[in-house]
Design an enzyme around this catalytic site. Structure first.
Site, PDB file in Angstrom:
ATOM      1  N   SER A  70       0.392  -1.239  -0.241  1.00 27.46           N
ATOM      2  CA  SER A  70      -0.254   0.320   0.083  1.00 27.46           C
ATOM      3  C   SER A  70       0.890   1.192   0.215  1.00 27.46           C
ATOM      4  CB  SER A  70      -1.156   0.014   1.448  1.00 27.46           C
ATOM      5  OG  SER A  70      -2.104  -1.425   1.125  1.00 27.46           O
ATOM      6  N   GLN A 178       0.556  -8.780  -6.197  1.00 23.96           N
ATOM      7  CA  GLN A 178       0.810 -10.615  -6.614  1.00 23.96           C
ATOM      8  C   GLN A 178       1.390 -10.997  -7.675  1.00 23.96           C
ATOM      9  OE1 GLN A 178      -2.018 -11.980  -5.029  1.00 23.96           O
ATOM     10  NE2 GLN A 178      -2.872 -10.885  -3.845  1.00 23.96           N
ATOM     11  N   SER A 198       4.825  -6.587  -1.577  1.00 20.00           N
ATOM     12  CA  SER A 198       4.877  -6.975  -0.857  1.00 20.00           C
ATOM     13  C   SER A 198       5.092  -8.117  -0.909  1.00 20.00           C
ATOM     14  CB  SER A 198       2.944  -6.445   0.098  1.00 20.00           C
ATOM     15  OG  SER A 198       3.295  -6.960   0.863  1.00 20.00           O
ATOM     16  N   CYS A 323     -17.422  -8.132   3.018  1.00 17.20           N
ATOM     17  CA  CYS A 323     -18.545  -8.490   4.198  1.00 17.20           C
ATOM     18  C   CYS A 323     -17.754  -7.515   5.211  1.00 17.20           C
ATOM     19  CB  CYS A 323     -20.253  -9.140   4.042  1.00 17.20           C
ATOM     20  SG  CYS A 323     -18.938 -10.687   4.756  1.00 17.20           S
TER      21      CYS A 323
HETATM   22  C1  LIG Z   1      -2.219  -7.116  -0.939  1.00 18.34           C
HETATM   23  C2  LIG Z   1      -2.095  -6.222  -1.786  1.00 18.34           C
HETATM   24  C3  LIG Z   1      -1.626  -5.303  -2.158  1.00 18.34           C
HETATM   25  C4  LIG Z   1      -1.254  -4.166  -0.112  1.00 18.34           C
HETATM   26  O1  LIG Z   1      -0.093  -4.812   0.013  1.00 18.34           O
HETATM   27  P1  LIG Z   1       0.241  -4.644   1.279  1.00 18.34           P
HETATM   28  O2  LIG Z   1       1.420  -4.997   1.988  1.00 18.34           O
HETATM   29  O3  LIG Z   1      -1.204  -5.082   2.400  1.00 18.34           O
HETATM   30  O4  LIG Z   1      -0.022  -3.447   1.847  1.00 18.34           O
HETATM   31  C5  LIG Z   1      -1.963  -3.933  -2.926  1.00 18.34           C
HETATM   32  N1  LIG Z   1      -1.936  -4.325  -3.902  1.00 18.34           N
HETATM   33  C6  LIG Z   1      -2.540  -5.789  -4.190  1.00 18.34           C
HETATM   34  C7  LIG Z   1      -2.967  -5.767  -5.829  1.00 18.34           C
HETATM   35  C8  LIG Z   1      -1.757  -6.512  -3.888  1.00 18.34           C
HETATM   36  O5  LIG Z   1      -2.580  -7.451  -3.534  1.00 18.34           O
END
Ligand SMILES: *Cc1c(COP(=O)(O)O)cnc(C)c1O
Length: 395
Positions: A70, A178, A198, A323
């Site tokens: 994020s 991802q 991440s 939800c």
């Molecule tokens: C999980 C995710 C994020 C956020 O990553 P964090 O490390 O949880 O802040 C951003 N973009 C995608 C596509 C994600 O799957």
């Protein structure tokens, strides 16, 4: 318990935990300190930076450690927006299926006078490069398109998008959270100027990530303070998490082909099994998708009830309808690919990891139809569909 929610987060690998342990215990110095305790930490920081850089195909000086995906998304987008603004460019292109870390950052910029164009992701969940070319303007400051989608797993034509941006001289950012550790990525081959990743999406720790920014990119700080990360991200570095992330990424990359082959086989078997349930539809292109992603909609049921019943049967999964976040709105991704509200509500995402087994897949294939039938039997919507009082939407 069968865990099939790896797009939400993954279990830490033993390798990642082992790599972190010394820095949680005996090697606790601050890498900015000049004494030997600090220098030991500084060495781990540099080694981790080099490992990540080598895997992405860039230089260690182009890696910025952040608190996660994020933060990396926010910093990339805000930096390019502010840089563009100084040159009179206030237009940004993205897609309708981005993660909220991107979409909500763009919303904020829109309130500050930026114009945002969101490309259509079409029914297959893939953007079209011709539509990107049409959307580009003289005042476009940034193109940001995710590498792979977190809900429906679709993989975008990133290399082609990057090439278009490079030709037009527009900075290109990709949220690759991802994708990294799951499919092969090279920032040069893929023409990427900025990339977010991440650790907790590839069996590393939570709360740590990377912003890759190509040499020459002008970054804006989100956090001011000390001179860490070459002055672009203040705060004492989270050495245990950084070391864990580098180890997890190295491990994921070394086993990438083997893991992808195993995952693809389990994924395709799962899709085949679930599509045997009547009035079920696959979300996202069948081929251009992450090796571990399955996302389907079952007509006539609510994703929330499905998840709770699956949980009671030992299966942890996820639904597009948020939800859990306190709203009953269906997923913006499923709506963006054209699923009507009532269909989007009946979604199920199973995101696999290489730790899943073929036996678990068979158990899921046996269990989901039972739960879907049970819910449909009590569903007034399903009843209306059966009596012909409503039209089937999924054939
Ligand atoms: C999980 C995710 C994020 C956020 O990553 P964090 O490390 O949880 O802040 C951003 N973009 C995608 C596509 C994600 O799957």
């Amino acid at each position: 318990m069968i865990y099939t929610d790896n797009a939400a987060t993954t279990r830490m690998s033993k390798t990642a935990i082992d790599a972190m342990t010394p820095y949680l215990d005996t090697i606790y110095g601050n890498p900015s300190s000049l004494h030997s305790a600090g220098q030991e930490a500084a060495e781990a920081l540099l080694a981790s930076r080099k490992t990540v850089a080598e895997i992405l195909g860039c230089n260690a000086s182009e890696i910025y450690f952040t608190s996660g995906g994020s933060e990396a998304d926010n910093q990339a987008i805000v930096s390019a927006a502010l840089y563009g603004e100084r040159k009179g460019k206030k237009h940004i292109i993205s897609t309708a299926i981005e993660h909220h870390a991107v979409l909500h950052t763009l919303k904020r910029l829109e309130k500050q006078g930026f114009e945002i164009t969101l490309l259509d992701a079409h029914e297959d969940g893939i953007v079209r490069t011709e539509e990107l070319i049409d959307a580009i303007r003289a005042d476009t400051a940034l193109v940001t398109v995710m590498y792979a989608n977190n809900e429906i797993g679709t993989i975008q034509p990133i290399k082609e998008i990057g090439a278009i941006c490079r030709e037009k001289g527009i900075p290109f950012h990709t949220d690759a959270v991802q994708a990294v550790g799951h499919i092969d990525i090279d920032v040069n081959r893929d023409n990427i100027d900025m990339l977010s990743l991440s650790a907790h999406k590839f069996h590393g720790p939570k709360g740590i990530g990377v912003l890759y920014a190509k040499k020459g990119t002008v970054l804006t700080n989100l956090i001011d303070g000390g001179a860490q990360e070459r002055g672009k991200r203040a705060g004492t570095e989270n050495i245990p998490a950084i070391a864990g992330m580098a180890a997890a990424l190295k491990e994921a990359t070394e086993h990438l082909d083997k893991n992808a082959a195993k995952l693809t086989e389990m994924r395709d078997r799962l899709i085949e099994g679930l599509l045997k349930i009547p009035h079920t539809i696959l979300n996202g292109d069948v081929a251009k998708r992450l090796p571990g992603n399955v996302n389907v909609c079952f007509e006539g049921i609510e994703g929330e009830s499905l998840l709770l019943l699956l949980d009671a049967k030992g299966i942890c999964a996820s639904s597009g309808s948020a939800c859990t976040s306190g709203s009953l709105d269906p997923s913006h991704v499923l709506l963006a690919i054209g699923r009507p509200h009532e269909i989007a509500h009946g979604s199920l995402r199973l995101s696999l990891s290489e730790e899943n087994t073929p036996e678990e897949i068979e158990y899921i294939i046996k269990t989901v139809p039972e739960v879907v039938s049970y819910l449909r039997n009590m569903s007034p919507v399903w009843n209306d569909l059966q009596k012909g009082e409503k039209n089937y939407v999924i054939q």
